[in-house]
Design an enzyme around this catalytic site. Structure first.
Site, mmCIF file in Angstrom:
data_model
loop_
_atom_site.group_PDB
_atom_site.id
_atom_site.type_symbol
_atom_site.label_atom_id
_atom_site.label_comp_id
_atom_site.label_asym_id
_atom_site.label_seq_id
_atom_site.Cartn_x
_atom_site.Cartn_y
_atom_site.Cartn_z
ATOM 1 N N HIS A 286 0.834 -1.207 0.000
ATOM 2 C CA HIS A 286 0.000 0.000 0.000
ATOM 3 C C HIS A 286 0.871 1.260 0.000
ATOM 4 C CE1 HIS A 286 -3.836 -2.127 0.821
ATOM 5 N NE2 HIS A 286 -3.061 -2.975 1.480
ATOM 6 N N ASP A 349 -0.515 -5.048 6.013
ATOM 7 C CA ASP A 349 -1.513 -5.938 5.410
ATOM 8 C C ASP A 349 -1.285 -6.151 3.919
ATOM 9 O OD1 ASP A 349 -2.121 -3.141 5.235
ATOM 10 O OD2 ASP A 349 -4.028 -3.679 4.324
ATOM 11 N N GLU A 350 -1.841 -7.233 3.437
ATOM 12 C CA GLU A 350 -2.002 -7.503 2.002
ATOM 13 C C GLU A 350 -0.734 -7.289 1.184
ATOM 14 O OE1 GLU A 350 -6.593 -6.514 1.148
ATOM 15 O OE2 GLU A 350 -5.333 -4.767 1.367
ATOM 16 N N VAL A 351 0.324 -7.965 1.585
ATOM 17 C CA VAL A 351 1.564 -7.864 0.823
ATOM 18 C C VAL A 351 1.684 -9.112 -0.036
ATOM 19 C CG1 VAL A 351 4.060 -7.659 0.984
ATOM 20 C CG2 VAL A 351 2.594 -6.558 2.691
ATOM 21 N N GLU A 382 -1.415 -9.835 9.794
ATOM 22 C CA GLU A 382 -0.293 -10.470 9.092
ATOM 23 C C GLU A 382 1.013 -10.360 9.869
ATOM 24 O OE1 GLU A 382 -2.712 -8.670 7.639
ATOM 25 O OE2 GLU A 382 -2.919 -9.126 5.504
#
Ligand code: TNX
Length: 533
Positions: A286, A349-351, A382
């Site tokens: 992000h 998050d969301e890597v 995470e």
């Protein structure tokens, strides 16, 4: 309005309650002082039982009497500057609608007073609890801390008619039913997250959101300050973060950012309402907006274009470069300096572009930087893949099971998307919002227990609850309110009230009673068919 038959002996009381709470009913009661023969029984309307959100720990109604706020009522502060400030805020809330002067003073022998008092020995009330005693001649709020007094004042507001929220004078009696409330929260972290990166919101709009949190005794505002679509906070040693990274938002319209001074205004406004701001700088993913001004921290070393879409998981800061940690150091140092609260949220998050080893190594390096600047690190769930220091808080959002055992001293903050994500649509007809976690109706947000949500994470490992609102599809604050209300008060009660005291059928009635307040305050909300508005 219910009616109750009262005996003559309770007439004085009944007349009092009647005048205090229902204005017009005074005509139906024969005054006790009247020389006319007193009827044996009269019927008078009686005020409905208080309908409070969140549900207090205990509430005892003390008969049919009431305290009535009049032009003579004073507000007394017993306990230092902070107590005086809370008293002043209460007076400011009550003055416009009542039109009364409501002078704030030190404790006096006034005949009609609302007194806020700090009492260090009331350890039974904890850090944030309060006791509220209403009698016909006085209102007393007692707490160990000013935060507790503030929460007690929020309850007092809800005990008054909804018109008390009006900014213009309303001619009606202002009664508060006689009762005793003792109230202590279940969890210490009762938060809301606002994503100001996908769409940007002004300082005043954020303050309006804080007002809603404070009304429901929430005490954390997590600000999602950076994402692929925008960098929203001035970092003086890295001016290009905002100069290049803040100009757009989702959909391509112009974005914006907070100067450090403006951020300070938000922090102060929150602090005055006993809300701690938790700033989030989301990394290593992000991170697109930051790379525009500082391409040396991108592995490609080329500045990307501004991003105005809503895909996730594709960008990253280059985790193997010393320049990356120099930039993170600058950011964390400045954020720590302008944030009085103890937390720094690193996202995490969301890597989808790193190996597990790269990801864990990165989290641990950031953790050291955050600790060196004196802050407790928070990150999305995470981060539990890394070796975390005691005190760290991992924020659950999608896990159904614990993939990595929690390290000693690490706690979880509960934000399960299918319960607490306020950006999920209510049902298929909801226009704004996403639906990747399913539709989330008010009852979904209400009916769950953070203490048993995740196997292996019992109540003592739960820091609390938080309701995030992501703003990919939320173009203005009115839409934010539409999705937040009424699920935000549902989550507030999940965080505040004891599990055993929470019953959906009772909550829906209490929630319905809040709506006239929102209308008076101009707060938008969704008229869920689940609620008997
Ligand atoms: C997942 S929740 C995200 C965000 C999105 C959100 C939309 C989380 C830690 N990451 O990047 O905005 O879904 O609901």
């Amino acid at each position: 309005m219910s009616s109750r038959v009262l005996s003559a002996s309770s007439l004085r009381t009944a007349a009092f309650a009647c005048v205090a709470l229902v204005g017009a009913c005074a005509r139906t009661v024969t005054p006790v002082t009247s020389p006319a023969p007193t009827p044996a029984r009269v019927t008078v309307p009686v005020f409905n039982p208080p309908r409070l959100v969140p549900q207090p720990s205990s509430l005892t109604i003390a008969g049919d009497t009431a305290f009535v706020i009049t032009a003579q009522t004073t507000i007394e502060a017993d306990g230092g500057d902070e107590t005086a400030r809370v008293a002043t805020m209460l007076a400011a809330r009550l003055r416009p609608a009542t039109g009364f002067p409501l002078l704030v003073s030190a404790p006096a022998a006034a005949t009609s007073s609302i007194r806020l008092a700090l009492r260090a020995d009331r350890t039974d009330l904890g850090e944030e609890g309060y006791e509220l005693i209403v009698r016909p001649d006085s209102v007393r709020v007692v707490a160990v801390t000013p935060a507790g007094l503030f929460h007690g004042v929020q309850t007092l507001r809800q005990l008054l008619p909804p018109e008390i929220e009006s900014d213009v004078r309303v001619g009606r009696p202002w009664g508060i039913p006689s009762l005793t409330i003792r109230d202590v929260p279940r969890f210490g972290w009762r938060g809301a997250m606002l994503d100001v990166a996908r769409h940007f919101f002004t300082v005043r709009e954020v303050e309006q959101y804080i007002d809603i949190l404070a009304m429901y005794k929430m005490n954390r505002l997590h600000l999602h300050l950076s994402d692929d679509q925008g960098w929203r906070i001035e970092i003086r040693s890295r001016p290009l973060l905002t100069e290049k990274g803040s100009v757009t938002q989702v959909g391509g319209r112009s974005g914006g950012f907070y100067t450090q001074q403006e951020y300070g205004e938000i922090v102060r406004y929150a602090q005055e309402r006993f809300v701690t701001v938790v700033p989030e700088i989301d990394m290593p993913g992000h991170f697109n907006a930051a790379l525009i001004g500082y391409p040396e921290v991108a592995c490609s070393r080329r500045p990307p274009a501004p991003f105005t879409g809503i895909d996730v998981g594709w960008s990253t800061i280059c985790v193997d470069s010393a320049q990356s940690y120099a930039l993170i150091e600058d950011v964390v140092r400045e954020m720590a300096a302008i944030t009085p609260g103890p937390y720094f949220h690193m996202g995490g998050d969301e890597v989808e572009t790193l190996t597990p080893e790269q990801y864990a190594g990165f989290v641990q390096r950031v953790q050291e930087i955050v600790a060196r600047h004196g802050k407790t690190m928070v990150g999305w769930e995470e981060i539990t893949a890394a070796q975390l220091m005691p005190g760290t808080i991992a924020q659950l959002w999608r896990a159904d099971s614990l993939r990595h055992p929690l390290a000693p001293g690490v706690k979880m903050l509960m934000s399960p998307a299918r319960k607490a994500y306020l950006d999920m649509k209510y049902d298929p007809t909801t226009e704004p919002g996403l639906r990747w976690a399913g539709y989330v109706e008010v009852r979904d947000s209400y009916d769950w227990d953070p203490g048993t949500w995740l196997r292996g994470v019992g109540e003592n490992r739960v820091a609390g609850v938080e309701a995030p609102i992501w703003t990919e599809t939320l173009r203005n604050i009115s839409v934010v309110e539409y999705l937040a209300m009424p699920r935000l008060p549902a989550i507030a009660e999940v965080g505040w009230s004891a599990q055993g005291s929470r019953v959906w059928d009772d909550f829906r009635e209490r929630l319905a009673a809040q709506a006239p307040r929102w209308r008076t305050l101009g707060v938008n909300y969704y008229r869920s068919a689940q609620i008997p508005w």
